[in-house]
Design an enzyme around this catalytic site. Sequence first.
Site, PDB file in Angstrom:
ATOM      1  N   TYR A  22       0.849  -1.196   0.000  1.00 27.21           N
ATOM      2  CA  TYR A  22       0.000   0.000   0.000  1.00 27.21           C
ATOM      3  C   TYR A  22       0.879   1.239   0.000  1.00 27.21           C
ATOM      4  CZ  TYR A  22      -4.014  -2.909   0.911  1.00 27.21           C
ATOM      5  OH  TYR A  22      -5.005  -3.830   0.801  1.00 27.21           O
ATOM      6  N   CYS A  52      -6.677  -5.522  -6.752  1.00 26.34           N
ATOM      7  CA  CYS A  52      -6.344  -5.175  -5.366  1.00 26.34           C
ATOM      8  C   CYS A  52      -5.679  -6.358  -4.667  1.00 26.34           C
ATOM      9  CB  CYS A  52      -7.595  -4.755  -4.610  1.00 26.34           C
ATOM     10  SG  CYS A  52      -9.076  -4.752  -5.577  1.00 26.34           S
TER      11      CYS A  52
END
Length: 83
Positions: A22, A52
């Site tokens: 992230y 993701c």
Amino acid sequence: MEFKDRVLVAVKRIPKGETRTYKEVAAAAGNERAARAVGNIMKANSDRAVPCHRVVRSDGKPGGYNGLAGPDKQKLLATEKSS
DNA sequence: TAGTTGACCGGAA
DNA sequence: ATTCCGGCCAACT
């Protein structure tokens, strides 16, 4: 709100078989400290074109993505990356 | 407009 | 090595 757009693009840009944290995505988006916001954005937007599941934490553990929980490739790649 | 939330990160215990 | 606490950021209510 380009940050959000940038984040999605950055994740889309992740090569197949590769994993990004992230933090990395946030950095690519323009703000390395926005790692938290990145996760928030992902779930807020049902990004189907955005993998993701390739996005992992700095610890190498998978995020809260529930769609995939089998391929350990990510963890393996993450380990190689760490080394 | 202000307050709360979350798929995080880094350092300390 | 694992668990706890505080802090930064964007979106949501």
